[in-house]
Design a protein around this motif. Structure first.
Motif, PDB file in Angstrom:
ATOM      1  N   LEU A 195      58.614  43.101  24.758  1.00  0.00           N
ATOM      2  CA  LEU A 195      57.673  43.890  23.606  1.00  0.00           C
ATOM      3  C   LEU A 195      56.200  42.243  23.946  1.00  0.00           C
ATOM      4  O   LEU A 195      54.730  43.314  24.592  1.00  0.00           O
ATOM      5  CB  LEU A 195      57.770  43.939  23.009  1.00  0.00           C
ATOM      6  CG  LEU A 195      56.276  44.653  20.953  1.00  0.00           C
ATOM      7  CD1 LEU A 195      56.428  45.794  22.264  1.00  0.00           C
ATOM      8  CD2 LEU A 195      57.457  44.619  20.375  1.00  0.00           C
ATOM      9  N   VAL A 196      56.625  41.450  24.103  1.00  0.00           N
ATOM     10  CA  VAL A 196      55.126  40.789  23.980  1.00  0.00           C
ATOM     11  C   VAL A 196      54.395  40.482  25.313  1.00  0.00           C
ATOM     12  O   VAL A 196      53.414  40.480  25.152  1.00  0.00           O
ATOM     13  CB  VAL A 196      55.846  39.280  24.153  1.00  0.00           C
ATOM     14  CG1 VAL A 196      54.701  38.014  24.187  1.00  0.00           C
ATOM     15  CG2 VAL A 196      56.026  39.084  21.901  1.00  0.00           C
ATOM     16  N   SER A 197      55.696  40.765  26.883  1.00  0.00           N
ATOM     17  CA  SER A 197      54.393  40.417  27.954  1.00  0.00           C
ATOM     18  C   SER A 197      53.760  42.356  28.142  1.00  0.00           C
ATOM     19  O   SER A 197      52.966  42.278  28.673  1.00  0.00           O
ATOM     20  CB  SER A 197      56.204  40.663  28.791  1.00  0.00           C
ATOM     21  OG  SER A 197      56.847  41.923  28.961  1.00  0.00           O
ATOM     22  N   LEU A 198      54.536  42.907  27.620  1.00  0.00           N
ATOM     23  CA  LEU A 198      53.946  44.310  27.702  1.00  0.00           C
ATOM     24  C   LEU A 198      51.789  43.807  26.541  1.00  0.00           C
ATOM     25  O   LEU A 198      51.117  44.643  26.761  1.00  0.00           O
ATOM     26  CB  LEU A 198      54.662  45.539  26.988  1.00  0.00           C
ATOM     27  CG  LEU A 198      55.270  45.804  27.790  1.00  0.00           C
ATOM     28  CD1 LEU A 198      56.626  47.130  27.053  1.00  0.00           C
ATOM     29  CD2 LEU A 198      55.134  46.340  28.978  1.00  0.00           C
ATOM     30  N   LEU A 199      52.643  43.329  25.857  1.00  0.00           N
ATOM     31  CA  LEU A 199      51.193  43.555  25.219  1.00  0.00           C
ATOM     32  C   LEU A 199      50.392  42.046  24.660  1.00  0.00           C
ATOM     33  O   LEU A 199      49.211  41.722  24.445  1.00  0.00           O
ATOM     34  CB  LEU A 199      51.298  43.777  23.540  1.00  0.00           C
ATOM     35  CG  LEU A 199      52.286  44.676  22.694  1.00  0.00           C
ATOM     36  CD1 LEU A 199      52.451  44.240  20.999  1.00  0.00           C
ATOM     37  CD2 LEU A 199      51.224  45.588  22.696  1.00  0.00           C
ATOM     38  N   GLU A 200      50.874  41.538  26.196  1.00  0.00           N
ATOM     39  CA  GLU A 200      50.113  40.655  26.639  1.00  0.00           C
ATOM     40  C   GLU A 200      48.578  40.379  26.865  1.00  0.00           C
ATOM     41  O   GLU A 200      47.933  41.554  27.708  1.00  0.00           O
ATOM     42  CB  GLU A 200      50.630  39.550  27.596  1.00  0.00           C
ATOM     43  CG  GLU A 200      50.262  37.921  28.323  1.00  0.00           C
ATOM     44  CD  GLU A 200      50.885  37.660  29.276  1.00  0.00           C
ATOM     45  OE1 GLU A 200      49.864  36.572  29.739  1.00  0.00           O
ATOM     46  OE2 GLU A 200      51.827  37.803  29.917  1.00  0.00           O
ATOM     47  N   GLY A 201      47.824  39.651  25.906  1.00  0.00           N
ATOM     48  CA  GLY A 201      46.181  39.889  26.267  1.00  0.00           C
ATOM     49  C   GLY A 201      45.990  41.239  25.314  1.00  0.00           C
ATOM     50  O   GLY A 201      44.774  41.709  25.098  1.00  0.00           O
ATOM     51  N   LYS A 202      46.558  41.927  24.137  1.00  0.00           N
ATOM     52  CA  LYS A 202      46.066  43.047  23.806  1.00  0.00           C
ATOM     53  C   LYS A 202      47.078  42.962  21.750  1.00  0.00           C
ATOM     54  O   LYS A 202      47.354  43.556  21.377  1.00  0.00           O
ATOM     55  CB  LYS A 202      47.305  44.003  24.781  1.00  0.00           C
ATOM     56  CG  LYS A 202      46.947  44.976  25.482  1.00  0.00           C
ATOM     57  CD  LYS A 202      47.444  45.691  26.546  1.00  0.00           C
ATOM     58  CE  LYS A 202      46.995  46.461  27.726  1.00  0.00           C
ATOM     59  NZ  LYS A 202      48.334  46.709  28.559  1.00  0.00           N
ATOM     60  N   GLU A 203      46.658  41.229  21.843  1.00  0.00           N
ATOM     61  CA  GLU A 203      47.540  40.761  20.070  1.00  0.00           C
ATOM     62  C   GLU A 203      46.408  42.055  19.270  1.00  0.00           C
ATOM     63  O   GLU A 203      47.405  42.359  18.765  1.00  0.00           O
ATOM     64  CB  GLU A 203      46.900  39.162  20.245  1.00  0.00           C
ATOM     65  CG  GLU A 203      47.691  38.506  20.661  1.00  0.00           C
ATOM     66  CD  GLU A 203      46.684  39.031  22.245  1.00  0.00           C
ATOM     67  OE1 GLU A 203      46.031  39.137  22.998  1.00  0.00           O
ATOM     68  OE2 GLU A 203      47.486  37.582  23.137  1.00  0.00           O
ATOM     69  N   VAL A 204      45.165  42.500  19.114  1.00  0.00           N
ATOM     70  CA  VAL A 204      44.610  43.115  18.125  1.00  0.00           C
ATOM     71  C   VAL A 204      45.478  44.941  18.478  1.00  0.00           C
ATOM     72  O   VAL A 204      46.250  45.296  17.100  1.00  0.00           O
ATOM     73  CB  VAL A 204      43.631  43.655  18.625  1.00  0.00           C
ATOM     74  CG1 VAL A 204      42.439  44.471  17.561  1.00  0.00           C
ATOM     75  CG2 VAL A 204      42.231  42.182  18.921  1.00  0.00           C
ATOM     76  N   LEU A 205      45.944  45.205  19.434  1.00  0.00           N
ATOM     77  CA  LEU A 205      46.883  46.251  19.769  1.00  0.00           C
ATOM     78  C   LEU A 205      47.980  46.483  18.646  1.00  0.00           C
ATOM     79  O   LEU A 205      48.499  47.159  18.150  1.00  0.00           O
ATOM     80  CB  LEU A 205      46.704  46.560  21.293  1.00  0.00           C
ATOM     81  CG  LEU A 205      47.139  47.932  20.787  1.00  0.00           C
ATOM     82  CD1 LEU A 205      47.215  49.204  20.413  1.00  0.00           C
ATOM     83  CD2 LEU A 205      47.701  48.627  22.759  1.00  0.00           C
ATOM     84  N   ALA A 206      48.503  45.170  18.470  1.00  0.00           N
ATOM     85  CA  ALA A 206      49.642  44.569  18.808  1.00  0.00           C
ATOM     86  C   ALA A 206      49.409  44.781  17.034  1.00  0.00           C
ATOM     87  O   ALA A 206      50.870  44.925  16.195  1.00  0.00           O
ATOM     88  CB  ALA A 206      50.982  43.585  19.034  1.00  0.00           C
ATOM     89  N   LEU A 207      48.862  44.107  16.232  1.00  0.00           N
ATOM     90  CA  LEU A 207      48.545  43.649  14.997  1.00  0.00           C
ATOM     91  C   LEU A 207      48.459  45.828  14.298  1.00  0.00           C
ATOM     92  O   LEU A 207      49.310  45.586  13.596  1.00  0.00           O
ATOM     93  CB  LEU A 207      47.509  43.252  14.417  1.00  0.00           C
ATOM     94  CG  LEU A 207      46.973  43.426  13.260  1.00  0.00           C
ATOM     95  CD1 LEU A 207      47.626  42.185  12.942  1.00  0.00           C
ATOM     96  CD2 LEU A 207      45.324  42.840  13.102  1.00  0.00           C
TER      97      LEU A 207
ATOM     98  N   ALA B  30      50.876  49.403  11.324  1.00  0.00           N
ATOM     99  CA  ALA B  30      50.702  51.340  11.231  1.00  0.00           C
ATOM    100  C   ALA B  30      52.051  51.591  10.861  1.00  0.00           C
ATOM    101  O   ALA B  30      52.582  52.932  10.318  1.00  0.00           O
ATOM    102  CB  ALA B  30      49.841  52.005  12.425  1.00  0.00           C
ATOM    103  N   LEU B  31      53.325  51.324  12.050  1.00  0.00           N
ATOM    104  CA  LEU B  31      54.335  51.025  11.590  1.00  0.00           C
ATOM    105  C   LEU B  31      54.787  50.835  10.450  1.00  0.00           C
ATOM    106  O   LEU B  31      55.650  51.807   8.962  1.00  0.00           O
ATOM    107  CB  LEU B  31      55.296  50.406  12.345  1.00  0.00           C
ATOM    108  CG  LEU B  31      54.985  51.044  13.691  1.00  0.00           C
ATOM    109  CD1 LEU B  31      55.846  50.324  15.180  1.00  0.00           C
ATOM    110  CD2 LEU B  31      55.961  52.660  14.182  1.00  0.00           C
TER     111      LEU B  31
END
Length: 444
Positions: free
Chosen positions: A102-114, A119-120
């Protein structure tokens, strides 16, 4: 400067204060009727009267401590079993595997992860009043947050904070909206359109606030530990079982009237299955469960101790007096002002009465006739209750879930209050504006 008291000291101190207040606040009570079908006791409006009851002795104060812990037995069992379950899953390496991907998929997309995580949890709060269940997830969430460069406070906000926000602004929270609407005698889930719009506005502002905070308070990212390739298939099976279990639990809560015991049974089964699939063996699976219990026991005790406070206030016969004093003056105010003051009063009442479902049963029979008298719609009365009572869960020291979460995170209560106070005021302002709008548009 002396060290600020920890969660245990704070809870015991508040319990002692509650006991002292039973000697200072006049004792009083509303008359109640019991619904034969549901067994729920309802308050009779305009039935408050002072009474002359025995004061609680020092031994009664001490007795309230074990009774309070025992009174939250189902919740404590749930936290212990979820905690043990996640501890086992962590030891199998499946969580590291899943979080790593999950972290590798969201690398550079920390705001999207937040946004996704917030939301969940907001959805969990809106649908099933998610709170206590988060306690056992905190160690994993902290690891996930650090891997994205988020500090402990940011992780707390996107999990526990988002769940409280979802619960407060929800159009369908069964423990707040539905119970309050039932007590108010209005159709269940009615008026959901306005609630949904306000929830989206509140969530958007909440996310913008968190994004701003995380950008200004980044920490060094913690790399996820490597995962052996041989454990990949077993890890995928375990993570699939985890997702299926969450799906079953949510379905059970929403459609089968499940409580904490049914949820506990599901997670207990998941923990055993995960240990066996992860090749821990029967003995090591049992040992890991016990180790997981040890991780959660302090949080469980804090949860039970918080229940002792409301128990003392009820046995001391002063809860009804507090309600009478808070809501009596509302009849002299205009509808809009009365609605906002009602929201604030519900927030204050939530400190001695941390169960917002219990608060709904206690206050709505009193406030509904009062609302009819002053021209405030019953639907708006429910809004004032849910915004005021549930948002108070952000800072209420008698809320066991909050204090347990802070204990697991090792965050002092004063540090949390200082951090969350401004966004809480912002959310309360949104709630107040929603109430004023509801009055102006004749929301019913």
């Amino acid at each position: 400067m002396k060290k600020f008291p920890n969660a245990f000291v704070i809870i015991i101190g508040v319990a002692f204060l509650a006991w002292a207040l039973t000697y200072l606040i006049p004792q009083g009570s509303y008359q109640r009727t019991v619904n034969e079908e549901s067994g729920v006791a309802r308050v009779i409006n305009d039935s408050y009267q002072t009474i002359d009851a025995e004061y609680l002795s020092p031994f009664d104060f001490l007795l309230a401590i074990p009774e309070g812990i025992a009174g939250r037995a189902e919740t404590i069992v749930l936290i212990l079993l979820i905690g043990g379950c996640f501890y086992i899953i962590e030891k199998t390496g499946a969580l590291n595997q899943g979080l790593g991907k999950l972290v590798s998929l969201l690398e550079g997309k920390e705001v999207l992860a937040l946004i996704i995580v917030s939301a969940l949890f907001a959805a969990g709060g809106a649908t099933i009043g998610l709170q206590e269940e988060i306690v056992a997830m905190i160690p994993i969430l902290l690891l996930f947050g650090r891997s994205l460069g988020y500090n402990t406070l940011a992780t707390l906000c996107m999990s526990y904070g988002s769940a409280v926000l979802g619960s407060a602004f929800s159009p369908s929270n069964p423990f707040a909206v539905i119970i309050a609407q039932k007590e108010a005698g209005i159709p269940l889930l009615s008026g959901s359109e306005l609630r949904l719009v306000v929830m989206l506005v509140a969530f958007t502002i909440w996310i913008l606030y968190l994004i701003r905070y995380t950008q200004k308070n980044k920490i060094e990212k913690v790399e996820m530990p490597p995962v052996e390739k041989s454990s990949s298939i077993r890890g995928q099976i375990i993570l699939t079982l985890l997702c299926v279990t969450f799906g079953v639990v949510i379905y059970g809560v929403l459609n089968m009237d499940w409580g904490f015991n049914e949820m506990s049974a599901c997670f207990f089964g998941l923990g055993i299955a995960s240990g066996l699939v992860g090749k821990l063996g029967v003995n090591e699976t049992g040992e890991m469960y016990i180790a997981g219990f040890r991780e959660m026991i302090f949080a469980c005790i804090i949860l039970g101790l918080a229940n002792s406070i409301s128990l003392i206030l009820k046995q001391g016969m002063i809860i009804d007096t507090v309600v009478y004093g808070l809501f009596g003056p509302l009849q002299y105010l205009s509808p809009a002002v009365s609605g906002v003051v009602m929201m604030i009063s519900q927030s204050l009442l939530h400190f001695p009465l941390p169960s917002y479902s219990g608060q709904a049963v206690l206050t709505m029979p009193i406030l509904v006739p009062l609302s009819d008298l002053i021209g405030l719609s019953r639907q708006t009365c429910v809004l004032a209750f849910q915004y005021g009572a549930v948002l108070a869960d952000f800072i209420t020291p008698t809320n066991g879930a909050l204090m347990a979460v802070l204990a697991v995170c090792n965050v002092p209560y004063n540090k949390w209050v200082k951090f969350i106070f401004k966004p809480l005021l912002l959310l309360l302002a949104i709630g107040a504006m929603a109430i004023v709008i509801a009055v102006s548009i004749g929301y019913a």
